[in-house]
Motif scaffolding. Structure first.
Motif, PDB file in Angstrom:
ATOM      1  N   VAL A  52      -8.743   1.756  -3.367  1.00  0.00           N
ATOM      2  CA  VAL A  52      -8.825   0.812  -4.487  1.00  0.00           C
ATOM      3  C   VAL A  52      -7.979  -0.430  -4.202  1.00  0.00           C
ATOM      4  O   VAL A  52      -8.404  -1.566  -4.447  1.00  0.00           O
ATOM      5  N   MET A  53      -6.795  -0.227  -3.679  1.00  0.00           N
ATOM      6  CA  MET A  53      -5.919  -1.366  -3.381  1.00  0.00           C
ATOM      7  C   MET A  53      -6.502  -2.239  -2.263  1.00  0.00           C
ATOM      8  O   MET A  53      -6.475  -3.475  -2.343  1.00  0.00           O
ATOM      9  N   ILE A  54      -7.068  -1.611  -1.233  1.00  0.00           N
ATOM     10  CA  ILE A  54      -7.691  -2.400  -0.147  1.00  0.00           C
ATOM     11  C   ILE A  54      -8.873  -3.197  -0.671  1.00  0.00           C
ATOM     12  O   ILE A  54      -9.053  -4.373  -0.329  1.00  0.00           O
ATOM     13  N   TYR A  55      -9.694  -2.558  -1.518  1.00  0.00           N
ATOM     14  CA  TYR A  55     -10.830  -3.258  -2.117  1.00  0.00           C
ATOM     15  C   TYR A  55     -10.359  -4.434  -2.953  1.00  0.00           C
ATOM     16  O   TYR A  55     -10.939  -5.535  -2.885  1.00  0.00           O
ATOM     17  N   TYR A  56      -9.299  -4.243  -3.703  1.00  0.00           N
ATOM     18  CA  TYR A  56      -8.761  -5.314  -4.545  1.00  0.00           C
ATOM     19  C   TYR A  56      -8.247  -6.485  -3.696  1.00  0.00           C
ATOM     20  O   TYR A  56      -8.505  -7.640  -3.987  1.00  0.00           O
ATOM     21  N   PHE A  57      -7.510  -6.146  -2.628  1.00  0.00           N
ATOM     22  CA  PHE A  57      -6.967  -7.198  -1.754  1.00  0.00           C
ATOM     23  C   PHE A  57      -8.086  -7.977  -1.050  1.00  0.00           C
ATOM     24  O   PHE A  57      -8.006  -9.202  -0.887  1.00  0.00           O
ATOM     25  N   LYS A  58      -9.135  -7.244  -0.654  1.00  0.00           N
ATOM     26  CA  LYS A  58     -10.272  -7.906  -0.011  1.00  0.00           C
ATOM     27  C   LYS A  58     -10.971  -8.851  -0.976  1.00  0.00           C
ATOM     28  O   LYS A  58     -11.374  -9.964  -0.606  1.00  0.00           O
ATOM     29  N   ARG A  59     -11.122  -8.380  -2.215  1.00  0.00           N
ATOM     30  CA  ARG A  59     -11.804  -9.214  -3.209  1.00  0.00           C
ATOM     31  C   ARG A  59     -11.005 -10.474  -3.525  1.00  0.00           C
ATOM     32  O   ARG A  59     -11.564 -11.543  -3.750  1.00  0.00           O
ATOM     33  N   LYS A  60      -9.693 -10.354  -3.479  1.00  0.00           N
ATOM     34  CA  LYS A  60      -8.819 -11.503  -3.707  1.00  0.00           C
ATOM     35  C   LYS A  60      -8.671 -12.369  -2.443  1.00  0.00           C
ATOM     36  O   LYS A  60      -8.060 -13.425  -2.480  1.00  0.00           O
ATOM     37  N   LYS A  61      -9.256 -11.884  -1.320  1.00  0.00           N
ATOM     38  CA  LYS A  61      -9.206 -12.595  -0.028  1.00  0.00           C
ATOM     39  C   LYS A  61      -7.771 -12.804   0.436  1.00  0.00           C
ATOM     40  O   LYS A  61      -7.382 -13.862   0.930  1.00  0.00           O
ATOM     41  N   ILE A  88       0.826  -1.209   0.000  1.00  0.00           N
ATOM     42  CA  ILE A  88       0.000   0.000   0.000  1.00  0.00           C
ATOM     43  C   ILE A  88       0.860   1.259   0.000  1.00  0.00           C
ATOM     44  O   ILE A  88       0.576   2.246  -0.713  1.00  0.00           O
ATOM     45  N   PHE A  89       1.936   1.254   0.750  1.00  0.00           N
ATOM     46  CA  PHE A  89       2.750   2.463   0.899  1.00  0.00           C
ATOM     47  C   PHE A  89       3.771   2.641  -0.221  1.00  0.00           C
ATOM     48  O   PHE A  89       4.334   3.727  -0.361  1.00  0.00           O
ATOM     49  N   ILE A  90       4.027   1.615  -0.999  1.00  0.00           N
ATOM     50  CA  ILE A  90       4.999   1.758  -2.088  1.00  0.00           C
ATOM     51  C   ILE A  90       4.554   2.810  -3.112  1.00  0.00           C
ATOM     52  O   ILE A  90       5.318   3.725  -3.451  1.00  0.00           O
ATOM     53  N   PRO A  91       3.306   2.745  -3.670  1.00  0.00           N
ATOM     54  CA  PRO A  91       2.907   3.796  -4.635  1.00  0.00           C
ATOM     55  C   PRO A  91       2.788   5.174  -3.987  1.00  0.00           C
ATOM     56  O   PRO A  91       3.063   6.199  -4.636  1.00  0.00           O
ATOM     57  N   LEU A  92       2.379   5.191  -2.696  1.00  0.00           N
ATOM     58  CA  LEU A  92       2.303   6.491  -2.020  1.00  0.00           C
ATOM     59  C   LEU A  92       3.685   7.093  -1.885  1.00  0.00           C
ATOM     60  O   LEU A  92       3.873   8.319  -2.070  1.00  0.00           O
ATOM     61  N   THR A  93       4.641   6.262  -1.561  1.00  0.00           N
ATOM     62  CA  THR A  93       6.022   6.741  -1.455  1.00  0.00           C
ATOM     63  C   THR A  93       6.536   7.228  -2.811  1.00  0.00           C
ATOM     64  O   THR A  93       7.289   8.211  -2.907  1.00  0.00           O
ATOM     65  N   PHE A  94       6.124   6.539  -3.864  1.00  0.00           N
ATOM     66  CA  PHE A  94       6.530   6.961  -5.214  1.00  0.00           C
ATOM     67  C   PHE A  94       5.985   8.349  -5.545  1.00  0.00           C
ATOM     68  O   PHE A  94       6.705   9.208  -6.069  1.00  0.00           O
ATOM     69  N   GLY A 134      -6.125  13.455  -2.220  1.00  0.00           N
ATOM     70  CA  GLY A 134      -7.320  12.717  -2.625  1.00  0.00           C
ATOM     71  C   GLY A 134      -6.983  11.539  -3.509  1.00  0.00           C
ATOM     72  O   GLY A 134      -7.542  10.451  -3.368  1.00  0.00           O
ATOM     73  N   ALA A 135      -6.049  11.776  -4.452  1.00  0.00           N
ATOM     74  CA  ALA A 135      -5.633  10.684  -5.339  1.00  0.00           C
ATOM     75  C   ALA A 135      -4.936   9.577  -4.558  1.00  0.00           C
ATOM     76  O   ALA A 135      -5.146   8.370  -4.812  1.00  0.00           O
ATOM     77  N   MET A 136      -4.133   9.974  -3.598  1.00  0.00           N
ATOM     78  CA  MET A 136      -3.440   8.975  -2.773  1.00  0.00           C
ATOM     79  C   MET A 136      -4.445   8.169  -1.941  1.00  0.00           C
ATOM     80  O   MET A 136      -4.335   6.937  -1.828  1.00  0.00           O
ATOM     81  N   LEU A 137      -5.429   8.845  -1.366  1.00  0.00           N
ATOM     82  CA  LEU A 137      -6.453   8.143  -0.583  1.00  0.00           C
ATOM     83  C   LEU A 137      -7.265   7.213  -1.465  1.00  0.00           C
ATOM     84  O   LEU A 137      -7.570   6.078  -1.081  1.00  0.00           O
ATOM     85  N   LEU A 138      -7.636   7.686  -2.659  1.00  0.00           N
ATOM     86  CA  LEU A 138      -8.384   6.844  -3.585  1.00  0.00           C
ATOM     87  C   LEU A 138      -7.582   5.606  -3.976  1.00  0.00           C
ATOM     88  O   LEU A 138      -8.119   4.491  -4.060  1.00  0.00           O
ATOM     89  N   LEU A 139      -6.295   5.813  -4.199  1.00  0.00           N
ATOM     90  CA  LEU A 139      -5.428   4.691  -4.556  1.00  0.00           C
ATOM     91  C   LEU A 139      -5.380   3.654  -3.434  1.00  0.00           C
ATOM     92  O   LEU A 139      -5.451   2.443  -3.671  1.00  0.00           O
ATOM     93  N   VAL A 140      -5.306   4.144  -2.209  1.00  0.00           N
ATOM     94  CA  VAL A 140      -5.302   3.228  -1.050  1.00  0.00           C
ATOM     95  C   VAL A 140      -6.596   2.439  -0.973  1.00  0.00           C
ATOM     96  O   VAL A 140      -6.609   1.214  -0.768  1.00  0.00           O
TER      97      VAL A 140
END
Length: 358
Positions: free
Chosen positions: A347-356, A307-313, A339-345
């Motif tokens: 989206v990534m959490i939603y993706y990880f949850k969907r992948k279980k 999660i923090f890798i793209p934010l750090t980028f 806002g973009a950073m929060l949205l990215l976070v």
């Protein structure tokens, strides 16, 4: 829980007799029981000088000479010599570190067995060697110290109950061996309770102390196994003497009882093997649980890192010291970037949850 150690036999010279045990605090005591189907006589605080061993051997009554304490070496030697048995047997009686064994000659039989029983504190285990000499209608038992292993046998003799007063000394030997083997069942039952608690703790307790207690319990069970195996072999040899014409100290009809003891030894060995297997399962589950916990921790840390890798980028891009970065001049650039950073976070959490993944 006290750790049991399998003691190696001390190197004792063939012609040198020494008691290798630790129970020397009480004086040696002897009791003589003489009985038949109609009468019973008990003599306590017996003095060997007042006993006519030859008369005991010639008598048709069953005689049981019980000896408590082995540290008076000369007395043990004198008993063996008086009965007319090879003197080296006295060395085997005194050397309590030797394994269980059986030895038979034309007119006498020697049997030594380990008695293993939990102490009253239910933490330590008491190990004692008990030896038997069978000659004619005379049975001599040697115990390292006074114990109540055979109290029920004495009671049956006194009350003339069961077959004991109708049978000879070989049946008495069977009853005593059976009483000692019952101690194995009591000890195994104690360790099964310990194993049950360890299996529960292996699933709930992350402490390394659980693993240490599992290993110690496994060593104790292996000691029990090493004690039962020579007992099984000795009982097999004893029951196999039925067709041996060289030894007639056991009646043909009584070999059935010793076959039962052999079957008991097999049951004991199977139970100990099962308990060792259960303990190994608890150990394996402990390591599996530890590995699973570590995987969960690594998975959590990995997700946080991803999660923090793209934010750090993003932060790194806009943290460069170039003058020509158009977004730096935007009035709402800071809020848009957050806002973009929060949205990215999200989206990534939603993706990880969907992948279980978590």
């Amino acid at each position: 829980m006290k750790r049991l150690k399998y003691k190696k036999g001390r190197k004792v010279q063939p012609n040198y007799f020494e008691y290798t045990g630790q129970h020397k605090e009480h004086p040696v005591a002897m009791q003589l029981f003489v009985y038949n189907s109609e009468s019973y006589t008990e003599t306590t605080n017996l003095n060997l000088d007042k006993v006519h061993i030859q008369q005991l051997l010639d008598s048709t009554d069953v005689k049981w000479l019980n000896v408590h304490g082995l540290h008076e070496v000369d007395l043990i030697k004198k008993i063996v010599e008086t009965v007319g048995i090879d003197l080296y047997i006295a060395g085997d009686i005194l050397n309590v570190a030797k394994r269980t064994r059986m030895e038979e000659y034309e007119d006498w039989l020697f049997f030594s067995i380990k008695s293993i029983l939990p102490e009253k504190d239910d933490v330590n285990v008491r190990v004692e060697q008990i030896s038997f000499l069978l000659k004619g209608n005379l049975l001599i038992s040697f115990q390292e110290k006074r114990g109540d292993f055979f109290s029920h046998i004495r009671e049956r003799i006194k009350t003339n109950s069961g077959l004991i007063c109708k049978k000879k000394s070989d049946f008495l030997l069977y009853l005593m061996l059976d009483a000692v083997m019952e101690n194995f069942y009591i000890t195994i039952e104690k360790y099964e309770d310990i194993i049950e608690h360890l299996q529960i703790e292996a699933k709930t307790n992350e402490s390394q102390d659980v693993l240490i207690r599992i290993e110690k319990c496994g060593e104790d069970l292996n000691y029990l196994r090493r004690s039962i195996i020579p007992l099984k072999d000795s009982l097999f040899n004893l029951k196999s003497m039925k067709d041996d014409n060289d030894f007639n100290g056991i009646e043909k009809s009584n070999y059935t009882f010793f076959s039962r003891l052999y079957q008991k030894s097999l049951e004991l060995l199977d139970q100990v093997d099962y308990d060792i297997s259960s303990l190994e399962s608890a150990s394996s589950f402990y390591f599996s649980a530890q590995g699973h916990r570590m995987n969960e921790i690594m998975k959590t840390l990995t997700i946080v890192s991803v999660i923090f890798i793209p934010l750090t980028f993003i932060v790194g891009v806009y943290g460069m010291n170039f003058e020509n970065i158009p977004e730096l001049k935007a009035p709402n650039g800071y809020f848009i970037t957050l806002g973009a950073m929060l949205l990215l976070v999200l989206v990534m959490i939603y993706y990880f949850k969907r992948k279980k993944w978590f």
